[in-house]
Enzyme design. Structure first.
Site, PDB file in Angstrom:
ATOM      1  CG  HIS A  53     -20.184   5.888 -65.057  1.00 39.73           C
ATOM      2  ND1 HIS A  53     -20.405   6.248 -66.732  1.00 39.73           N
ATOM      3  CD2 HIS A  53     -20.963   6.812 -64.639  1.00 39.73           C
ATOM      4  CE1 HIS A  53     -21.337   7.470 -66.289  1.00 39.73           C
ATOM      5  NE2 HIS A  53     -21.711   7.977 -65.964  1.00 39.73           N
TER       6      HIS A  53
ATOM      7  CD  GLN B  20     -19.238  10.704 -65.128  1.00 40.27           C
ATOM      8  OE1 GLN B  20     -19.375  10.187 -64.089  1.00 40.27           O
ATOM      9  NE2 GLN B  20     -20.495  11.230 -65.816  1.00 40.27           N
TER      10      GLN B  20
ATOM     11  CB  CYS C 112     -25.044  11.122 -67.297  1.00 43.51           C
ATOM     12  SG  CYS C 112     -23.876   9.932 -66.487  1.00 43.51           S
ATOM     13  CG  LEU C 113     -22.588  15.950 -63.280  1.00 44.46           C
ATOM     14  CD1 LEU C 113     -21.700  15.555 -62.251  1.00 44.46           C
ATOM     15  CD2 LEU C 113     -23.232  17.082 -63.938  1.00 44.46           C
TER      16      LEU C 113
ATOM     17  N   GLY D 274     -22.826  11.618 -58.000  1.00 52.04           N
ATOM     18  CA  GLY D 274     -22.131  11.806 -58.549  1.00 52.04           C
ATOM     19  C   GLY D 274     -21.761  11.018 -59.771  1.00 52.04           C
TER      20      GLY D 274
ATOM     21  CG  HIS E 137     -25.515   6.269 -63.117  1.00 55.05           C
ATOM     22  ND1 HIS E 137     -26.447   6.952 -64.043  1.00 55.05           N
ATOM     23  CD2 HIS E 137     -23.760   6.786 -63.072  1.00 55.05           C
ATOM     24  CE1 HIS E 137     -25.838   7.353 -64.649  1.00 55.05           C
ATOM     25  NE2 HIS E 137     -24.446   8.056 -64.995  1.00 55.05           N
ATOM     26  CD  GLU E 138     -22.231   8.010 -60.472  1.00 50.19           C
ATOM     27  OE1 GLU E 138     -21.045   8.224 -61.306  1.00 50.19           O
ATOM     28  OE2 GLU E 138     -22.836   8.978 -60.844  1.00 50.19           O
TER      29      GLU E 138
HETATM   30  C1  QAP Z   1     -25.924   9.993 -61.050  1.00 50.09           C
HETATM   31  O1  QAP Z   1     -26.190  11.803 -61.855  1.00 50.09           O
HETATM   32  C2  QAP Z   1     -27.495   9.354 -61.193  1.00 50.09           C
HETATM   33  O2  QAP Z   1     -28.434  15.887 -67.382  1.00 50.09           O
HETATM   34  C3  QAP Z   1     -25.932  10.970 -60.692  1.00 50.09           C
HETATM   35  O3  QAP Z   1     -27.531  18.831 -67.208  1.00 50.09           O
HETATM   36  C4  QAP Z   1     -28.711  10.025 -61.763  1.00 50.09           C
HETATM   37  O4  QAP Z   1     -25.405  13.663 -61.067  1.00 50.09           O
HETATM   38  C5  QAP Z   1     -27.682   8.672 -60.071  1.00 50.09           C
HETATM   39  C6  QAP Z   1     -26.829  16.717 -63.905  1.00 50.09           C
HETATM   40  C7  QAP Z   1     -29.742   9.798 -61.614  1.00 50.09           C
HETATM   41  C8  QAP Z   1     -29.325   8.474 -59.568  1.00 50.09           C
HETATM   42  C9  QAP Z   1     -30.436   9.277 -60.599  1.00 50.09           C
HETATM   43  C10 QAP Z   1     -27.253  16.388 -65.254  1.00 50.09           C
HETATM   44  C11 QAP Z   1     -26.184  17.881 -63.726  1.00 50.09           C
HETATM   45  C12 QAP Z   1     -26.556  15.727 -62.623  1.00 50.09           C
HETATM   46  C13 QAP Z   1     -27.674  16.518 -66.707  1.00 50.09           C
HETATM   47  C14 QAP Z   1     -25.720  13.079 -61.911  1.00 50.09           C
HETATM   48  C15 QAP Z   1     -27.448  18.204 -66.214  1.00 50.09           C
HETATM   49  C16 QAP Z   1     -26.600  18.452 -65.051  1.00 50.09           C
HETATM   50  C17 QAP Z   1     -25.913  14.052 -62.985  1.00 50.09           C
HETATM   51 CO    CO Z   2     -22.851   9.082 -64.768  1.00 55.34          CO
END
Ligand code: QAP
Ligand code: CO
Length: 177
Positions: A138, A51, A92-93, A46, A134-135
């Site tokens: 943001h 972001q 989170c990215l 997501g 979550h999104e």
């Molecule tokens: C949000 O998050 C989310 O730390 C999206 O080093 C997360 O795509 C929703 C990511 C969990 C529901 C559950 C995170 C990639 C990606 C990192 C992501 C990383 C590389 C996160």
């Molecule tokens: Co995020």
């Protein structure tokens, strides 16, 4: 298509509030395409426009195993949220390498618009429900670490600022060689 730079916590621009999209045109289509490419490249499930420093209500999500179920949520609204909660280990990215538990409603009903300006509704549970909430946070300028204790949040901030400094230094060294 192009990859967009992702803002890293604690960048203050992550706390800006996004405005609704009013015109569904080629610019929005391009933004959605670039956000999708950026999310898949990361890889992530997501990404919110906030972001990538665009402060409009646009989200892309793909929680499918095969990464073939992309959906854009424009001007999303929560129509209903369950009383029942679930705790999920979120990442989170914009907060790379950090994962921690966040409690949210387990199920939500959401209305949003697609890139063509057509409204749709989704009944989400499990990972998709977590991801949508979550999104959407943001877009309100909220990052998941704000649900954690101030102690944890400060540790995360310190760690990321240190990493950022290291990244900047190695980029500097590369440039001067
Ligand atoms: C949000 O998050 C989310 O730390 C999206 O080093 C997360 O795509 C929703 C990511 C969990 C529901 C559950 C995170 C990639 C990606 C990192 C992501 C990383 C590389 C996160
Ligand atoms: Co995020």
């Amino acid at each position: 298509m192009s990859l967009l730079p992702i803002l890293r916590y604690p960048d203050p621009r992550l706390h800006k509030v996004a405005k609704p999209v009013t015109v569904f045109d080629a610019r929005i289509k391009k933004l959605v395409e670039d956000m999708a490419e950026t999310m898949y490249d990361a890889p992530g499930i997501g990404l919110a426009a906030t972001q990538v420093d665009v402060h409009e209500q646009v989200i892309v999500i793909d929680t499918s195993e095969a990464h073939d179920q992309l959906r854009a949520y424009i001007n999303p609204e929560i129509l209903w949220a369950s009383e029942e909660k679930q705790v999920y280990d979120e990442g989170c990215l914009s907060v790379p390498g950090i994962y921690d538990g966040v409690e949210r409603p387990a199920r939500v009903k959401v209305r949003a618009w697609d890139v063509d300006g057509q409204p749709f509704e989704v009944d989400a549970d499990g990972l998709l429900a977590v991801c949508i909430q979550h999104e959407m946070d943001h877009l309100l300028g909220k990052v998941f670490v704000e649900y954690l204790s101030p102690l944890k949040r400060n540790r995360i901030k310190t760690k990321l600022v240190k990493e950022e400094r290291e990244l900047a230094r190695s980029a500097q060294r590369t440039a001067s060689r």
